[in-house]
Scaffold this motif. Structure first.
Motif, PDB file in Angstrom:
ATOM      1  N   ALA A 130       3.572  -6.378 -25.935  1.00 51.66           N
ATOM      2  CA  ALA A 130       3.944  -5.715 -24.684  1.00 51.66           C
ATOM      3  C   ALA A 130       4.391  -4.277 -24.934  1.00 51.66           C
ATOM      4  O   ALA A 130       5.020  -3.964 -25.945  1.00 51.66           O
ATOM      5  N   TYR A 131       4.064  -3.415 -23.979  1.00 51.48           N
ATOM      6  CA  TYR A 131       4.460  -2.010 -24.034  1.00 51.48           C
ATOM      7  C   TYR A 131       5.819  -1.783 -23.390  1.00 51.48           C
ATOM      8  O   TYR A 131       6.243  -0.649 -23.185  1.00 51.48           O
ATOM      9  N   GLN A 132       6.479  -2.858 -23.031  1.00 52.42           N
ATOM     10  CA  GLN A 132       7.781  -2.773 -22.392  1.00 52.42           C
ATOM     11  C   GLN A 132       8.638  -3.918 -22.903  1.00 52.42           C
ATOM     12  O   GLN A 132       8.142  -5.027 -23.113  1.00 52.42           O
ATOM     13  N   ALA A 133       9.903  -3.665 -23.115  1.00 52.80           N
ATOM     14  CA  ALA A 133      10.816  -4.709 -23.585  1.00 52.80           C
ATOM     15  C   ALA A 133      11.521  -5.357 -22.402  1.00 52.80           C
ATOM     16  O   ALA A 133      11.683  -4.723 -21.351  1.00 52.80           O
ATOM     17  N   PRO A 134      11.938  -6.629 -22.542  1.00 52.02           N
ATOM     18  CA  PRO A 134      12.715  -7.253 -21.460  1.00 52.02           C
ATOM     19  C   PRO A 134      14.003  -6.468 -21.205  1.00 52.02           C
ATOM     20  O   PRO A 134      14.813  -6.280 -22.110  1.00 52.02           O
ATOM     21  N   THR A 135      14.157  -6.031 -19.985  1.00 47.69           N
ATOM     22  CA  THR A 135      15.307  -5.197 -19.613  1.00 47.69           C
ATOM     23  C   THR A 135      16.624  -5.870 -19.947  1.00 47.69           C
ATOM     24  O   THR A 135      17.569  -5.223 -20.421  1.00 47.69           O
ATOM     25  N   THR A 136      16.695  -7.170 -19.718  1.00 51.62           N
ATOM     26  CA  THR A 136      17.955  -7.884 -19.915  1.00 51.62           C
ATOM     27  C   THR A 136      18.432  -7.798 -21.360  1.00 51.62           C
ATOM     28  O   THR A 136      19.615  -7.600 -21.619  1.00 51.62           O
ATOM     29  N   PHE A 137      17.530  -7.943 -22.315  1.00 46.56           N
ATOM     30  CA  PHE A 137      17.933  -7.905 -23.715  1.00 46.56           C
ATOM     31  C   PHE A 137      18.246  -6.483 -24.176  1.00 46.56           C
ATOM     32  O   PHE A 137      19.149  -6.276 -24.983  1.00 46.56           O
ATOM     33  N   LEU A 138      17.488  -5.513 -23.687  1.00 49.36           N
ATOM     34  CA  LEU A 138      17.801  -4.122 -24.031  1.00 49.36           C
ATOM     35  C   LEU A 138      19.194  -3.749 -23.539  1.00 49.36           C
ATOM     36  O   LEU A 138      19.989  -3.125 -24.250  1.00 49.36           O
ATOM     37  N   THR A 139      19.489  -4.142 -22.316  1.00 50.85           N
ATOM     38  CA  THR A 139      20.793  -3.828 -21.724  1.00 50.85           C
ATOM     39  C   THR A 139      21.922  -4.449 -22.525  1.00 50.85           C
ATOM     40  O   THR A 139      22.998  -3.859 -22.673  1.00 50.85           O
ATOM     41  N   ASP A 140      21.689  -5.643 -23.056  1.00 53.03           N
ATOM     42  CA  ASP A 140      22.737  -6.359 -23.788  1.00 53.03           C
ATOM     43  C   ASP A 140      22.793  -6.010 -25.267  1.00 53.03           C
ATOM     44  O   ASP A 140      23.524  -6.643 -26.031  1.00 53.03           O
TER      45      ASP A 140
END
Length: 537
Positions: A130-140
């Motif tokens: 994926a060219y994008q990471a899961p927002t939830t894990f990046l935020t945490d």
């Protein structure tokens, strides 16, 4: 010295042009030093993080290395601009053959953060990191890695010879994880805290590399979603036959000699190879006197003997609805066929045809009793879900738990997806959709999922204590329990509530466990198939 009038005019024009042009604002970037050279990633929003695309973790798998294990990655001088969004060649001819790259997503000011490596699904035929990471894990506060691996014939051609030994796509997984261990600290990740999360075929791939004996120290926990190495769709039984038929579909007119077939595949374009409709999958690849074999015996034998790398495991799957399994075109599923033999799973074998026909009748009666008046399409969907997903996943969890020194946790996710058009709710195809925030659902559900997963990633236990949010202890799958049946496996059922229970389809699971105990078809070695095919000519 005085400048001439003409020179002054020209200089004025240049200055006017320079002064009139807006000064470009430099993009915020961050440079890291990898084992291959310097790489530059750029700041991305929502949440702020640095993204690095297309970092090579292996040499281009082309020419003589096309079907072999990946070689160490290239080095470079200067700064590598990590902005290349790359995918491996897809069945629709999109993508490229030089595709063994990782993408890394790093929270701002990262330092020794836990690492999550995501492995994409796609039935080993399509998909990409994926060219994008899961927002939830990046935020945490997680460093996220995605990567590509070779697909279809390019990833899984097995001719029983060192030039095309099979399972190159799985060997790509190992090479990518090795790259992570060697480099992720420079990005701000902790190489001693790596969790691998696979979906579908990605989950099956992780299970197989755990059995390879080659991932010690490369990963520390796994999350396996909706995929099993024991599924009929996870591995191929006849890699040489698949290879021969695939070549014929591209116009091959030669013999079944492995070297002749290899020359044909070597010269074919990546686009042509990706267009083959035969399913190239992982397989037993035990070639005599070859050092890079990956899977030498049948996976069930490996699991029963405990020959796999022990790590904590969180295994999840969804209850897939009939539309997701069968599709919108249900016409051919409106009637029960007279002969059910050809609908039986391909990983069953029979000494005589009458045994196969007899079992076909038993299965048909189990799902479609005489004078059946129910929803035929729904029962087809239940049958396919049982043999492709639910039974192989729960059986796999039992076998891993029996020999794993760490806990194995099992969850069934049955929360209905609210339809935006007001139609009947359907089930989720992927729990990962929640983590990407791609689904419109309550924050309460997302918080529960993230709490379970973060607890597991941090301490190997998703529910170390009960809370108001999750008022239940998630019990692991028992190990070495006497008189233990598949219908007794404890799982966490996640729907509008969260509770422990035995599988709701426990009678169907018992039905299939009894069938597989009698008729399971083990995987055999590719080069023996080639010799057998030769003897029959």
């Amino acid at each position: 010295m005085r400048l001439g009038v003409g020179v002054v005019c020209k200089l004025s024009v240049v200055l006017c042009v320079v002064q009139g042009r807006p000064t470009p604002v430099p993009r915020a970037h961050r440079d890291v030093t990898t084992t291959q050279g310097h790489a530059r990633g750029y700041l991305a929003p929502d949440p702020p993080h640095f993204a690095y695309f297309g970092l090579p973790y292996a040499r281009p798998p082309t020419r003589r290395d096309r079907f072999k294990a990946p070689e160490p990655p290239p080095e470079w001088d200067g700064i590598f601009e990590a902005t290349h969004k790359i995918k491996c060649t897809q069945p629709n001819a999109d993508g490229e053959e030089n595709c063994l790259v990782v993408n890394v997503f790093v929270p701002h000011d990262a330092s020794s953060l836990p690492v999550l490596v995501f492995v994409h699904g796609g039935d080993f035929q399509n998909g990409w990191g994926a060219y994008q990471a899961p927002t939830t894990f990046l935020t945490d506060g997680y460093v996220i890695v995605t990567f590509n691996y070779r697909l279809g014939a390019l990833g899984f051609l097995n001719l029983g010879i060192p030039e095309a030994p099979g399972n190159a796509g799985l060997k790509d997984h190992i090479a990518a994880l090795y790259w992570v261990r060697k480099n992720i600290a420079e990005f701000g990740g902790n190489p001693a805290d790596v969790t691998v999360y696979g979906t579908g075929a990605g989950a099956a791939a992780i299970q197989l590399v755990l059995m390879s004996g080659l991932v010690e120290g490369l990963l520390h926990r796994v999350i396996l979603e909706s995929g099993s190495a024991l599924s009929p769709s996870a591995m191929m039984f006849d890699p040489f036959v698949i290879a021969y038929n695939g070549a014929v579909s591209l116009g091959y007119e030669g013999t079944n000699n492995p070297d002749e077939l290899y020359n044909f595949y070597q010269q074919a374009s990546a686009e042509d190879l990706a267009s083959i409709t035969e399913m190239f999958l992982p397989c037993i690849d035990h070639i005599p006197d070859y050092e890079l074999n990956l899977i030498d015996v049948d996976p069930i034998r490996k699991l029963k003997e405990g020959k796999f790398y022990n790590v904590p495991m969180l295994i999840t799957f969804t209850h897939i609805d009939k539309t997701s399994i069968i599709g919108v075109d249900t016409e051919k599923f409106q009637h029960v066929p007279e002969n059910f033999d050809d609908l039986l799973p391909n990983n069953l074998e029979f000494e005589e045809h009458k045994d196969k026909h007899g079992l076909g009748e038993i299965v048909k009666q189990f799902y479609f009793k005489e004078d059946f008046r129910g929803d035929v399409v729904q029962n087809y969907a239940d049958y396919m879900h049982d043999i492709l997903t639910e039974y192989p996943i729960i059986k796999m969890a039992m076998l891993f738990a029996a020999k794993n020194k760490y806990s194995v946790y099992l969850m069934k996710f049955t929360l209905p997806r609210e339809a935006s058009d007001g139609s009947e709710p359907t089930s989720f195809d992927a729990i990962l959709d929640y983590l990407y925030k791609e689904e419109e659902q309550s924050e309460d559900v997302l918080e529960k999922l993230m709490t379970l997963m973060k607890n597991f990633i941090q301490i190997g236990d998703p529910t170390p204590l009960t809370t108001t949010l999750i008022p239940v202890i998630w019990q692991p799958v028992p190990s070495n329990k006497q008189n233990y049946q598949i219908s007794d496996v404890p799982l966490l059922q996640f729907d509008r509530t969260v509770r422990m229970r035995v599988p709701p389809s426990n009678q169907r699971l018992l039905f299939w466990d009894n069938i597989y105990s009698q008729f399971y078809k083990p995987h055999v070695i590719a080069h023996e198939q080639a010799e057998e095919l030769d003897d029959n000519d």
